[in-house]
Design a protein around this motif. Structure first.
Motif, PDB file in Angstrom:
ATOM      1  N   GLU A 335       0.828  -1.211   0.000  1.00  0.00           N
ATOM      2  CA  GLU A 335       0.000   0.000   0.000  1.00  0.00           C
ATOM      3  C   GLU A 335       0.858   1.256   0.000  1.00  0.00           C
ATOM      4  O   GLU A 335       0.519   2.256  -0.644  1.00  0.00           O
ATOM      5  CB  GLU A 335      -0.942  -0.017   1.204  1.00  0.00           C
ATOM      6  N   ARG A 336       2.003   1.221   0.687  1.00  0.00           N
ATOM      7  CA  ARG A 336       2.887   2.396   0.697  1.00  0.00           C
ATOM      8  C   ARG A 336       3.526   2.624  -0.670  1.00  0.00           C
ATOM      9  O   ARG A 336       3.823   3.760  -1.029  1.00  0.00           O
ATOM     10  CB  ARG A 336       3.954   2.249   1.781  1.00  0.00           C
ATOM     11  N   VAL A 337       3.720   1.544  -1.425  1.00  0.00           N
ATOM     12  CA  VAL A 337       4.199   1.707  -2.794  1.00  0.00           C
ATOM     13  C   VAL A 337       3.093   2.267  -3.674  1.00  0.00           C
ATOM     14  O   VAL A 337       3.289   3.229  -4.425  1.00  0.00           O
ATOM     15  CB  VAL A 337       4.706   0.365  -3.357  1.00  0.00           C
ATOM     16  N   LEU A 338       1.900   1.703  -3.557  1.00  0.00           N
ATOM     17  CA  LEU A 338       0.806   2.097  -4.437  1.00  0.00           C
ATOM     18  C   LEU A 338       0.355   3.533  -4.200  1.00  0.00           C
ATOM     19  O   LEU A 338      -0.009   4.245  -5.149  1.00  0.00           O
ATOM     20  CB  LEU A 338      -0.380   1.136  -4.278  1.00  0.00           C
ATOM     21  N   ASP A 339       0.385   3.973  -2.935  1.00  0.00           N
ATOM     22  CA  ASP A 339      -0.057   5.352  -2.674  1.00  0.00           C
ATOM     23  C   ASP A 339       1.092   6.368  -2.718  1.00  0.00           C
ATOM     24  O   ASP A 339       0.883   7.579  -2.537  1.00  0.00           O
ATOM     25  CB  ASP A 339      -0.819   5.460  -1.348  1.00  0.00           C
ATOM     26  N   GLY A 340       2.311   5.876  -2.940  1.00  0.00           N
ATOM     27  CA  GLY A 340       3.453   6.763  -3.087  1.00  0.00           C
ATOM     28  C   GLY A 340       4.083   7.226  -1.800  1.00  0.00           C
ATOM     29  O   GLY A 340       5.094   7.950  -1.830  1.00  0.00           O
ATOM     30  N   SER A 341       3.551   6.818  -0.661  1.00  0.00           N
ATOM     31  CA  SER A 341       4.084   7.332   0.608  1.00  0.00           C
ATOM     32  C   SER A 341       5.497   6.831   0.883  1.00  0.00           C
ATOM     33  O   SER A 341       6.254   7.474   1.629  1.00  0.00           O
ATOM     34  CB  SER A 341       3.162   6.953   1.767  1.00  0.00           C
TER      35      SER A 341
END
Length: 351
Positions: A335-341
């Motif tokens: 999720e951190r990859v997908l949302d760019g965080s």
């Protein structure tokens, strides 16, 4: 303590290599530019570990590389740093030339200067290992496999840039005597792979209920190599490979892309069924093929097997199941990859 300078060690293959090396009590100086494909989350288990020194920087920064070499006096340099996605190379080839060609040249020059400063014993023991790809060989027909003596015939900006880097490494050995090793691997898969690549992309889109895009007729063939087997192969080549030689690394697991996608769908149907009970194969959508899409790759890893005794330890079925399970269990990383965080934390820690 053995010390290695690893470039690109926050990427997929490099990150898995760093985790394995530190676990076996090797000190790693990890130089990574933290482009979109570099992810410090992959290295979270090493936070605070004195055996892992992370430095944010570019392999093309010759002064920085020279400083790290002088300060840490590594026993080997392993070059994983590369732009590596074919689709991105088609859209923007310049970055691939800059990193894979110019960057490798500057890295080689910095390493050559360090190597020449060593005494005779240090020069003899030192190694520069360059990690490359089977895509430099081009496209196979229905028969045959890539061998180390297969002529280069790259068909994409990515593979052309990697072919150029391989040639530079070879030339620095034959011209200057730099003790190099090169590995050319087939398609890797496993934990921590960026979700733009086929297997993690299909996993995420399948779970999200989105269409699963498959290029062309889906019958392009790749040889799949579990990343931890690849790490073991690199360790073995570094330990005992003949200086100046190239070793092909393959998983002995040729599969059509459509077969891979259907296998992922079946595993997810078992582990995380759709609420409507429909099979995830129903999400498969065939899309226009990408330009210059190579039809088939296959690796003959006989040289590595006969000379150094390495063989893949994980079958494709075992590795794919383990990979699906990893992504299901590590949704926070994804999720951190997908949302760019994951890109918001970019402060390098220079040693």
């Amino acid at each position: 303590m053995t010390t290695w300078l690893v470039t690109g060690g926050a990427g997929f293959i490099g990150g898995n290599f760093v985790l394995d090396a530190v676990a076996s009590d090797v000190k790693i100086v990890n130089l990574d530019a933290l482009t979109y494909a570099g992810n410090r989350d992959t290295l979270a288990a090493l936070e605070g570990d004195p055996r892992h020194v992370f430095v944010q920087g570019d392999i093309g920064d010759r002064a920085l590389v020279a400083r790290l070499l002088a300060e840490h006096q590594p026993d080997a340099v392993l070059n994983f740093a590369a732009e590596s996605h074919v689709d991105r190379s088609i859209d923007g080839p310049g970055a691939f030339v800059q990193t894979n060609v110019v960057g490798t040249f500057n890295l080689l020059e910095a390493v050559r200067g360090f190597w020449r400063s060593l005494d005779a014993a240090g020069q003899a023991a030192f190694r520069f290992l360059h990690v490359s790809t089977d895509e430099v060989y081009g496209s196979l027909g229905d028969e045959g496999q890539f061998r180390e003596d297969t002529p280069y015939a790259p068909n994409s900006p990515y593979s052309a840039s990697k072919a150029a880097s391989d040639h530079f490494v070879r030339a620095w050995h034959h011209t200057y005597g730099l003790p190099v090793l090169t590995t050319n691997c087939s398609n890797n898969y496993g934990p921590f792979q960026f979700p733009e690549k086929l297997i993690p992309l299909v996993i995420q889109k399948a779970l999200a209920g989105e269409p699963l895009p498959v290029y062309g007729d889906g019958r392009n063939v790749r040889d799949w190599l579990y990343v931890k087997d690849h790490v073991a192969a690199i360790r073995r080549v570094l330990e005992a490979g003949r200086v100046g030689e190239t070793y092909n690394v393959g998983g002995d697991a040729e599969r059509q892309n459509i077969e891979v996608v259907k296998a992922i769908c079946a595993l997810l149907d078992q582990r995380r069924p759709r609420e409507d009970g429909q099979p995830r194969e129903s999400q498969i959508t065939f899309v226009k093929d990408r330009p210059g899409h190579d039809r088939r790759y296959a690796i003959d890893a006989g040289k590595l097997q006969s000379e150094l005794g390495w063989r893949p330890s994980v079958s494709f079925e075992q590795g794919l199941a383990a990979t699906v399970d990893w992504y299901l269990a590590n949704t926070a990383w994804v999720e951190r990859v997908l949302d760019g965080s994951y890109r918001l934390e970019r402060i390098g820690q220079e040693a």
